[in-house]
Structures are given as structure tokens and as C-alpha cells.
Write a protein that holds these residues in place. Structure first.
Motif, PDB file in Angstrom:
ATOM      1  N   GLY A  69       0.804  -1.218   0.000  1.00  0.00           N
ATOM      2  CA  GLY A  69       0.000   0.000   0.000  1.00  0.00           C
ATOM      3  C   GLY A  69       0.834   1.263   0.000  1.00  0.00           C
ATOM      4  O   GLY A  69       1.862   1.360  -0.677  1.00  0.00           O
ATOM      5  N   ALA A  70       0.399   2.236   0.793  1.00  0.00           N
ATOM      6  CA  ALA A  70       1.051   3.548   0.833  1.00  0.00           C
ATOM      7  C   ALA A  70       2.504   3.458   1.296  1.00  0.00           C
ATOM      8  O   ALA A  70       3.357   4.204   0.812  1.00  0.00           O
ATOM      9  CB  ALA A  70       0.270   4.495   1.736  1.00  0.00           C
ATOM     10  N   TRP A 134       0.271  -3.638  -4.180  1.00  0.00           N
ATOM     11  CA  TRP A 134       0.369  -2.350  -4.860  1.00  0.00           C
ATOM     12  C   TRP A 134      -0.884  -1.493  -4.737  1.00  0.00           C
ATOM     13  O   TRP A 134      -0.883  -0.350  -5.182  1.00  0.00           O
ATOM     14  CB  TRP A 134       0.721  -2.575  -6.328  1.00  0.00           C
ATOM     15  CG  TRP A 134       2.081  -3.187  -6.452  1.00  0.00           C
ATOM     16  CD1 TRP A 134       2.382  -4.509  -6.580  1.00  0.00           C
ATOM     17  CD2 TRP A 134       3.330  -2.509  -6.391  1.00  0.00           C
ATOM     18  NE1 TRP A 134       3.738  -4.696  -6.616  1.00  0.00           N
ATOM     19  CE2 TRP A 134       4.343  -3.471  -6.509  1.00  0.00           C
ATOM     20  CE3 TRP A 134       3.694  -1.166  -6.252  1.00  0.00           C
ATOM     21  CZ2 TRP A 134       5.697  -3.154  -6.495  1.00  0.00           C
ATOM     22  CZ3 TRP A 134       5.038  -0.854  -6.245  1.00  0.00           C
ATOM     23  CH2 TRP A 134       6.021  -1.827  -6.363  1.00  0.00           C
ATOM     24  N   THR A 135      -1.936  -1.992  -4.124  1.00  0.00           N
ATOM     25  CA  THR A 135      -3.157  -1.205  -3.985  1.00  0.00           C
ATOM     26  C   THR A 135      -3.016  -0.241  -2.812  1.00  0.00           C
ATOM     27  O   THR A 135      -2.525  -0.605  -1.748  1.00  0.00           O
ATOM     28  CB  THR A 135      -4.389  -2.099  -3.771  1.00  0.00           C
ATOM     29  OG1 THR A 135      -4.228  -2.824  -2.549  1.00  0.00           O
ATOM     30  CG2 THR A 135      -4.569  -3.072  -4.929  1.00  0.00           C
ATOM     31  N   LEU A 136      -3.446   0.973  -3.022  1.00  0.00           N
ATOM     32  CA  LEU A 136      -3.322   1.986  -1.969  1.00  0.00           C
ATOM     33  C   LEU A 136      -4.325   1.791  -0.834  1.00  0.00           C
ATOM     34  O   LEU A 136      -4.101   2.262   0.276  1.00  0.00           O
ATOM     35  CB  LEU A 136      -3.489   3.386  -2.556  1.00  0.00           C
ATOM     36  CG  LEU A 136      -2.281   3.901  -3.339  1.00  0.00           C
ATOM     37  CD1 LEU A 136      -2.617   5.209  -4.033  1.00  0.00           C
ATOM     38  CD2 LEU A 136      -1.085   4.065  -2.440  1.00  0.00           C
ATOM     39  N   ASP A 137      -5.424   1.112  -1.102  1.00  0.00           N
ATOM     40  CA  ASP A 137      -6.441   0.965  -0.066  1.00  0.00           C
ATOM     41  C   ASP A 137      -6.258  -0.297   0.774  1.00  0.00           C
ATOM     42  O   ASP A 137      -7.057  -0.577   1.663  1.00  0.00           O
ATOM     43  CB  ASP A 137      -7.845   0.995  -0.674  1.00  0.00           C
ATOM     44  CG  ASP A 137      -8.064  -0.104  -1.696  1.00  0.00           C
ATOM     45  OD1 ASP A 137      -7.092  -0.761  -2.076  1.00  0.00           O
ATOM     46  OD2 ASP A 137      -9.227  -0.286  -2.115  1.00  0.00           O
ATOM     47  N   GLY A 138      -5.183  -1.039   0.532  1.00  0.00           N
ATOM     48  CA  GLY A 138      -4.926  -2.259   1.292  1.00  0.00           C
ATOM     49  C   GLY A 138      -4.100  -1.985   2.533  1.00  0.00           C
ATOM     50  O   GLY A 138      -3.826  -0.829   2.890  1.00  0.00           O
ATOM     51  N   MET A 140      -0.781  -1.726   4.970  1.00  0.00           N
ATOM     52  CA  MET A 140       0.540  -1.137   4.703  1.00  0.00           C
ATOM     53  C   MET A 140       1.664  -2.155   4.870  1.00  0.00           C
ATOM     54  O   MET A 140       2.798  -1.894   4.476  1.00  0.00           O
ATOM     55  CB  MET A 140       0.766   0.074   5.598  1.00  0.00           C
ATOM     56  CG  MET A 140      -0.241   1.152   5.282  1.00  0.00           C
ATOM     57  SD  MET A 140       0.277   2.855   5.414  1.00  0.00           S
ATOM     58  CE  MET A 140       1.202   2.983   6.854  1.00  0.00           C
TER      59      MET A 140
END
Length: 185
Positions: A69-70, A134-138, A140
Motif C-alpha cells: 500500500g502507501a 500495490w493497492t493503496l487501499d490495502g 501497509m
């Protein structure tokens, strides 16, 4: 799951990079050429300093921790910024080193080898991450740990890299003070 084969291959390349970078950075840049003490090479020294300060962030975030994520994207951002600063360094080296006779063939070879090792290690460690990372909403951090060799190497490199970053800052500030004292005299 993080691919251990890709991650461990990336770590081997990172280890080779770290050894060669230490020779280039410590011996050639700081000891032999003393880039931090010369007005014409001070910008180059500060670019090396920025890279030394970024190294722990992307090594820790990509090789030691199972980031996602982020947090993964922040580590990728640190690695990308490092690559951009590396390009900037290449762009100024000819002028920076003009009074020193330019870069030797050996140092050019070291720099090209370092660039290849760095890029290849990053490509492999990034390819080792699952698509879900790679998903931002998953999350960290992934629920699976980094493969042992990669994590152990990175954990051992980060403290030394932090010390080298601090050394670069110290020498850069000291070199600037020396230059100011010479101008004032």
C-alpha cells in the motif's frame, strides 16, 4: 506472497552494490578526492549526501519489511528520487571533476556497474511483491515476512547506511565552514 527467489536474487545484487558503493563513496569520494572540501565538487558531494540519506528508507522499505500500500509506494518514491538524484549527479560530474582531470576510466566503470546493480536489485525486489501489495487501499504491511536473506541483509545495511549519511552531512558542513574561513581570510 512475496517471491523468495526474486527477493533473494535482489538481495545478492544489493549486497554487491553496497560493497562497491562503499569503495566508491568512502575511498574515492571522501578519502582520496575529498569532494566535500572542494568548492567545485561540493554540489556533487551534497547529491551523494542526499543519496546516502535516502538509502536506508528504500532499503528498509523494500528489502527488510514486507511493505504494501502507501508504505510500499513511499519506499518506491524514495528509490525513484534516489535514481533521479543519481542522474543529476551524472549530469554534473564532468564539470564538477574538471579541475581533477575528470573521472578515470576505472571510476566510470564503477559508476556504470553500480547503476546496473542498483536498477536490477530494485527491479527484482519490486517484481517479487504480489499484485495485491500495490493497492493503496490495502494494508501497509503484508502478512508474510520478507525472505530471511533479504531481510537480514537489509537490517544489517541500514545502520551503517545511516552512519554514512550522517558522516556525509558532517563532512559537507565542515567543508563549507572551511571554505568560508578561507574566503574570510
Amino acid at each position: 506472497m512475496i517471491d523468495p527467489t526474486l527477493t533473494n536474487a535482489a538481495a545478492i545484487l544489493l549486497a554487491a552494490y553496497a560493497v562497491l558503493a562503499a569503495i566508491d563513496g568512502l575511498y574515492i569520494h571522501l578519502w582520496r578526492l575529498r569532494l566535500h572540501q572542494r568548492a567545485e565538487t561540493r554540489c556533487e558531494h551534497w547529491l551523494h549526501t542526499l543519496r546516502a540519506l535516502l538509502f536506508p528508507a528504500f532499503v528498509g522499505g523494500l528489502f527488510a519489511a514486507p511493505t504494501a500500500g502507501a508504505l510500499l509506494w513511499a519506499a518506491v518514491g524514495a528509490a525513484a528520487l534516489d535514481l533521479v538524484i543519481g542522474l543529476w549527479d551524472v549530469a554534473i560530474e564532468r564539470d564538477s571533476r574538471a579541475t581533477l582531470g575528470g573521472l578515470s576510466t576505472a571510476e566510470y566503470t564503477v559508476h556504470v556497474t553500480l547503476t546496473m546493480l542498483h536498477a536490477a536489485s530494485l527491479a527484482l525486489v519490486l517484481a517479487a511483491r504480489p499484485a495485491s501489495a500495490w493497492t493503496l487501499d490495502g494494508p501497509m504491511v503484508l502478512h508474510t515476512p520478507m525472505p530471511g536473506f533479504s531481510a537480514a541483509l537489509a537490517i544489517n545495511l541500514v545502520p551503517g547506511a545511516i552512519v554514512l549519511g550522517i558522516l556525509h552531512v558532517y563532512l559537507g558542513l565542515r567543508g563549507a565552514q572551511s571554505a568560508n574561513a578561507r574566503v574570510a581570510a
